[in-house]
Motif scaffolding. Structure first.
Motif, short mmCIF file in Angstrom:
data_model
loop_
_atom_site.label_atom_id
_atom_site.label_comp_id
_atom_site.label_asym_id
_atom_site.label_seq_id
_atom_site.Cartn_x
_atom_site.Cartn_y
_atom_site.Cartn_z
N THR A 124 -9.39 -10.25 -5.91
CA THR A 124 -7.96 -10.46 -5.62
C THR A 124 -7.10 -9.57 -6.53
O THR A 124 -6.16 -8.92 -6.06
CB THR A 124 -7.60 -11.94 -5.85
OG1 THR A 124 -8.67 -12.73 -5.34
CG2 THR A 124 -6.32 -12.32 -5.15
N LEU B 12 -8.03 -6.75 -7.93
CA LEU B 12 -8.19 -5.36 -7.47
C LEU B 12 -7.37 -5.14 -6.19
O LEU B 12 -6.74 -4.11 -6.01
CB LEU B 12 -9.67 -5.07 -7.19
CG LEU B 12 -10.54 -4.78 -8.41
CD1 LEU B 12 -12.01 -4.61 -8.00
CD2 LEU B 12 -10.06 -3.51 -9.10
N GLY B 13 -7.34 -6.15 -5.34
CA GLY B 13 -6.55 -6.01 -4.11
C GLY B 13 -5.08 -5.84 -4.43
O GLY B 13 -4.40 -4.98 -3.86
N LEU B 14 -4.58 -6.62 -5.40
CA LEU B 14 -3.17 -6.49 -5.77
C LEU B 14 -2.92 -5.13 -6.40
O LEU B 14 -1.89 -4.50 -6.16
CB LEU B 14 -2.78 -7.63 -6.73
CG LEU B 14 -2.88 -9.04 -6.10
CD1 LEU B 14 -2.60 -10.13 -7.11
CD2 LEU B 14 -1.94 -9.14 -4.90
N TYR C 194 -4.33 -2.54 -5.45
CA TYR C 194 -4.27 -1.62 -4.30
C TYR C 194 -2.83 -1.55 -3.77
O TYR C 194 -2.33 -0.49 -3.42
CB TYR C 194 -5.22 -2.12 -3.21
CG TYR C 194 -5.47 -1.14 -2.11
CD1 TYR C 194 -4.76 -1.20 -0.92
CD2 TYR C 194 -6.39 -0.10 -2.27
CE1 TYR C 194 -4.99 -0.30 0.09
CE2 TYR C 194 -6.62 0.82 -1.26
CZ TYR C 194 -5.91 0.72 -0.09
OH TYR C 194 -6.12 1.63 0.91
N THR D 256 -12.93 -7.61 1.88
CA THR D 256 -11.69 -8.26 1.44
C THR D 256 -10.67 -7.21 1.01
O THR D 256 -9.48 -7.30 1.33
CB THR D 256 -12.01 -9.22 0.27
OG1 THR D 256 -13.15 -9.99 0.66
CG2 THR D 256 -10.86 -10.13 -0.02
N LEU D 257 -11.13 -6.18 0.31
CA LEU D 257 -10.19 -5.12 -0.12
C LEU D 257 -9.60 -4.42 1.11
O LEU D 257 -8.43 -4.04 1.12
CB LEU D 257 -10.90 -4.11 -1.03
CG LEU D 257 -11.18 -4.60 -2.47
CD1 LEU D 257 -11.94 -3.53 -3.24
CD2 LEU D 257 -9.87 -4.92 -3.16
N PHE E 291 -6.49 -5.99 2.16
CA PHE E 291 -5.29 -5.57 1.43
C PHE E 291 -4.83 -4.20 1.95
O PHE E 291 -3.64 -3.90 1.99
CB PHE E 291 -5.59 -5.48 -0.07
CG PHE E 291 -5.70 -6.82 -0.73
CD1 PHE E 291 -6.92 -7.42 -0.95
CD2 PHE E 291 -4.55 -7.51 -1.11
CE1 PHE E 291 -7.02 -8.67 -1.54
CE2 PHE E 291 -4.63 -8.76 -1.70
CZ PHE E 291 -5.87 -9.34 -1.92
N LEU F 286 -1.10 -3.01 2.99
CA LEU F 286 -0.44 -1.84 2.39
C LEU F 286 0.15 -0.95 3.49
O LEU F 286 1.30 -0.52 3.40
CB LEU F 286 -1.45 -1.02 1.57
CG LEU F 286 -0.86 0.24 0.95
CD1 LEU F 286 0.03 -0.12 -0.21
CD2 LEU F 286 -1.94 1.19 0.52
#
Lengths: 282, 225, 260, 203
Positions: free
Chosen positions: B73, B75-77, B79, D43-44, D47, D51
């Motif tokens: 999570t 790392l996703g943020l 991104y 999961t990434l 995101f 974006l």
């Protein structure tokens, strides 16, 4: 003024060809001519492979086509869905549907499903829709070893652990038929499924654009790709095999006539070019 | 014929999209921006749904705080921080992780499916057409690969092999181009199908009339295109 | 430890990786910097730009819709390396250039590529701001429409398309062929090889784009990587010969090797 | 702080998941770790979708704020975005209608015109190349006749001949190409590990 000069100057070539094209397509669609349709050997092989799925077998349908390719891949997709769900009804097979390339694939997968009558089939026991799982090649690799980890929930949010059908389905050992419908390159599916599916003898069938069929020939000859559907021509053929002609068959006549125009034009244009070369003027 | 608003709206949009064939105009631009807006809405709806089932539920409802999910999570943020110039470098971490997974998954598939299986040739002593086929495939593959040797000039034996390889690739590309054109034709013919059913037939009739007028206009009035 | 059927695959993988590593290191340390063969497309650049100068027409360049931070980045980088060389020639001969950019993060990179091309070519005054035009982020149709419009309106003398190109390959090369431009095109994407060869005057087939980029930049690791790929190609050639011979004499050695 | 920015961290973040996946592929161990890493990538990617949407939203908001040349089109885009997004929660059938009917048919139509344009483009374009492409022309025509649904009406030989060209010469040439691309993929992999591929890691 010579005829050739008059043609090139006064007639806007695009519009003329476009008009002939529209007429050539409109006529057979309004009054089908019923031209003969050759059924290819790979299409027949794909039909037999799905027919040979054992009782209670698991059929995986990956729908990764995009909006622009629905006209080409739609007929084949609908025919395979109808055949798969006929197997569910007759032999009690299980169907798993998922998408991993882009969201449009899930929507068009649902559209293909709407052509299938699901009366008497129970969601969660006969078929499961895992929806859109982002990650493309990572998802295709993960579904071979651990499906429940990459797809924790299905499209409607129920955890895959609690779905009765998926209790003992989790990896390639439990699948009996792998089908993918894609409008980009098909080597990604063969790269991820090929080795394990070949070892287990699970057939791989891919419905692809006719433009990508030559790219798939090395895999077809090497045996990793078991059978393939060559877009709308194979879609119409598959519809005849399952005895439910639909979208594909209607398109076939229009395909043929539009095609004849293409071949006639290419010979005309190339002929002119070669004649001009013979005449020494570049 | 029941005139439902859905089909009428669909036909109007298709006509707006195809008006570009005549020339670039306002209707086409409106249609294009509508489709981008809808696509964005669809992506956001499904993106949020995925986020809820994969990140929000496990973390906040099942309370799995100590699981590796918390790292993903964060790392996703990171991104999402690519949007701002100062924190752009932070986004390189999740991108590197995704690139690492993507390349490894690709490479592990490439060795078997794209190299070992394609290098396996079939026997030349099977007899009949099969032998000729196997010979042609082996020779075409061998010479085609010779063409892709870059650090040695194509002269002498390699020059002869690579020259033949270029012809082999030429046949292969011609065949691909031919089937590619068929793919374009069936793509455009398929879309015609929606315009040949009842509600769409009027749109096509109108389009044909406009075209005929256009062509006649070209012949009679406008001397030079 | 290594299950059946994977030993040969692992050995082949390590051999391929090893050859690549050795080739890159040798080239990086300058011990054996490989030289890449003549590529028709690179030799054609001076001729193409020269023709543009004679006809006093612009040159249209493009890298397709691939970006700099996705999986298509290596192809775009290779395309940009060759385009840097093209713009330098355009600078020398005073030929205007046109590039449609549809990736926001590529705009600054392309602007300074074109500007430095003209400065190095000795004619910085020709460079103008609208040579690199930004037309919305990631919209393939916008790029196609812009290319179609520009090529049919301005009738450029040359149309150069290098990098991760998708459907716009067909549109751009088609328009260029109709308008009679000299065309250099190259993309490693398998799907469009047929179109490149059918419509471009100087196609770069398959991996030739990477080789051309390495030849233009002369950057030792890239040259080493191309040399390493050649060693791997030779390994595959040897395997083809071996598998053909084994199959012809009917021995099951090859299949046993695969199942080992 | 500067040390966090260095390249080595990115290369490490590239190598660790790659190593886990490759070790699992060749030895069969680490399967739990591989599933976890693949789930991380998935999961990434979620995101990444967000974006894309935010990026586009920002782009059009700036166009609107600065009244740039095409601001009316941006208002249409943002309006359709907000309305459809709101529909999903207040009027779901409307959302399904917009996405499944309007968006689908509009997307198909928008790309259909490319099909039309390419229909005429191919003939005029293919008539301007040098004769060396004669082989190309013959195989193009063969490809067209083989894929023609009514080919047997003209000559029954198209099927077998086309099938032979598709299965033998084409496979030979395509074998070489696919092996070349496979080798290229491995070369890119090792160049990134050695740190020569800056941009691939979002540099």
């Amino acid at each position: 003024m010579s005829f050739r000069k008059w043609i090139s100057e006064r007639i806007n070539q695009d519009r003329t060809i476009f008009l002939i094209y529209l007429l050539l397509i409109a006529i057979p669609m309004l009054r089908p001519i019923g031209l003969p349709l050759p059924i290819e050997e790979p299409t027949r092989k794909a039909y037999e492979l799905l027919e040979k799925v054992p009782k209670g077998g698991v059929i995986v349908l990956v729908s990764d086509e995009g909006f622009p390719s629905w006209a080409e891949l739609g007929p084949g997709e609908i025919a395979v869905y109808r055949h798969a769900f006929r197997k569910v009804r007759q032999d009690g097979c299980k169907v798993i549907m998922l998408t991993c390339y882009e969201i449009a694939g899930m929507i068009l997968g649902e559209r293909a499903l709407s052509y299938v009558d699901l009366t008497g089939l129970k969601y969660g026991e006969d078929w499961v829709q895992l929806g859109y799982i982002p990650g493309y090649e990572a998802v295709l690799a993960a579904m071979m070893t651990d499906l429940k980890s990459i797809a924790p929930v299905d499209k409607f949010g129920t955890p895959t652990k609690d779905i009765p059908m998926l209790k003992n389905i989790n990896s390639i050992d439990d699948y009996d038929f792998l089908y993918a419908c894609t409008y980009t390159a098909m080597d990604v599916y063969i790269r991820q499924w090929g080795e394990k599916a070949l070892a287990k003898g699970v057939p791989i069938v891919i419905n692809m654009l006719s433009g990508t069929v030559p790219l798939a020939m090395p895999y077809y000859r090497a045996g990793t790709l078991t059978a393939y559907l060559n877009s709308v021509v194979a879609g119409a053929g598959y519809e005849l095999l399952i005895g439910q002609p639909g979208m594909g068959a209607a398109l076939m006549d229009a395909q043929s006539t539009a095609h004849i125009l293409a071949i006639a034009l290419i010979i005309f244009v190339q002929g002119l070019f070669i004649l001009r070369l013979m005449g020494g003027r570049r | 014929m029941s005139f439902d608003w859905g089909t009428a709206a669909e036909m109007a949009l298709v006509l707006m999209a195809w008006s570009l064939l005549y020339r670039d105009n306002v209707f086409y631009r409106v249609a294009e921006n509508l489709t981008i807006g809808w696509f964005m809405a669809m992506s956001l709806v499904i993106g949020l749904d995925l986020l809820r089932t994969r990140v929000y539920n496990p973390l906040f409802i099942e309370g799995r705080w100590l699981s590796p999910l918390i790292i993903v999570t964060i790392l996703g943020l990171f991104y999402l921080l690519r949007l701002y110039r100062e924190t752009r470098w932070l986004a390189r971490w999740p991108i590197s992780l995704m690139a690492g997974v993507a390349s490894a998954v690709a490479v592990k598939g490439v060795i078997y499916a794209q190299i070992i299986r394609l290098v396996t040739m079939k026997s030349w002593a099977v007899g009949g057409l099969e032998t000729i086929n196997n010979i042609i495939i082996a020779v075409f593959t061998f010479t085609g690969l010779c063409y892709f040797i870059f650090t040695k000039e194509h002269r002498g034996v390699l020059g002869y092999l690579a020259g033949f390889g270029r012809y082999a690739l030429m046949i292969c590309f011609g065949w691909t181009a031919g089937t590619y054109l068929m793919s374009l034709i069936s793509m455009s013919v398929g879309h015609m199908q929606t315009l040949m059913q009842v509600p769409g037939i009027y749109v096509s009739a109108v389009a044909m009339i406009i075209l005929i007028i256009g062509i006649i206009y070209d012949i009679k009035v406008k001397p030079k295109i | 430890m290594i299950p059946a059927g994977k030993k040969f695959e692992l050995i082949l993988f390590l051999v391929l990786l090893g050859l690549l590593y050795v080739a890159i290191e040798l080239s990086r340390r300058g011990i054996k910097v490989p030289k890449i063969r003549e590529l028709a497309a690179l030799q054609a650049i001076p001729e193409v730009v020269g023709r543009a100068a004679e006809l006093n027409r612009p040159v249209h360049i493009s890298t397709g819709i691939g970006g700099l931070s996705d999986e298509w980045a290596p192809m775009t980088i290779a395309g940009m390396a060759i385009l840097r060389n093209v713009v330098e020639y355009c600078g020398k001969l005073g030929v205007p250039v046109k590039y449609f950019c549809i990736r926001a993060h590529m705009l600054p990179a392309m602007q300074d590529l074109v500007r430095s091309g003209y400065v190095k070519g000795g004619r910085p005054e020709i460079y103008s701001e609208d040579m690199v035009e930004f037309i919305g982020d990631g919209q393939q149709r916008a790029l196609m429409a812009a290319m179609m419009g520009y090529i049919t309106r301005e009738k450029p003398a040359a149309n150069i398309l290098l990098g991760a190109t998708f459907y716009e390959t067909y549109i751009s090369l088609g328009c260029g062929a109709v308008q009679g431009c000299l065309q250099i095109a190259g993309t490693p994407r398998l799907y469009y090889q047929g179109i490149l060869v059918a419509l471009a005057d100087y196609p770069l087939i398959g991996q030739e784009l990477y080789a051309a980029a390495a030849k233009v930049t002369g950057n030792p690791p890239d040259l080493g990587s191309i040399a390493g790929q050649d060693y791997n190609t030779v390994v595959c050639l040897i395997l083809i010969v071996i598998s053909t011979i084994l199959a012809t004499i009917g021995s099951a050695l090859w299949n046993m090797l695969l199942k080992w | 702080m500067l040390s966090l920015r260095r390249r080595e961290i990115c290369i490490l973040l590239y190598i660790i998941p790659a190593a886990i996946i490759l070790i699992n592929h060749f030895t069969g161990e680490l399967s739990a770790a591989t599933s976890e890493v693949l789930l991380w990538a998935s999961t990434l990617a979620t995101f990444a979708i967000l974006l894309g949407v935010i990026n586009l939203f920002q782009h059009h908001i700036t166009i609107l704020a600065r009244r740039r040349r095409e601001w009316p089109y941006s208002t249409i885009l943002l309006a359709s975005f907000i309305v459809t997004f709101a529909f999903n929660y207040i009027y779901p059938t409307g959302y399904d209608f917009v996405i499944n009917r309007l968006l689908a048919s509009l997307q198909m139509a928008l790309l259909a015109y490319v099909g039309f344009y390419s229909y005429t483009l191919f003939f005029r374009a293919s008539g301007t190349k040098n004769p060396y492409v004669l082989i190309l022309l013959i195989s193009i025509l063969l490809g067209l006749f083989y894929n023609l649904p009514m080919r047997d009406v003209i000559w029954t030989g198209w099927g077998p001949l086309g099938k032979w060209v598709n299965d033998v010469p084409n496979t030979g040439g395509m074998n070489a190409l696919v092996i070349g691309v496979g080798i290229g993929t491995i070369a890119l992999f090792i160049r990134t590990i050695l740190g020569y591929e800056e941009s691939y890691l979002g540099g």
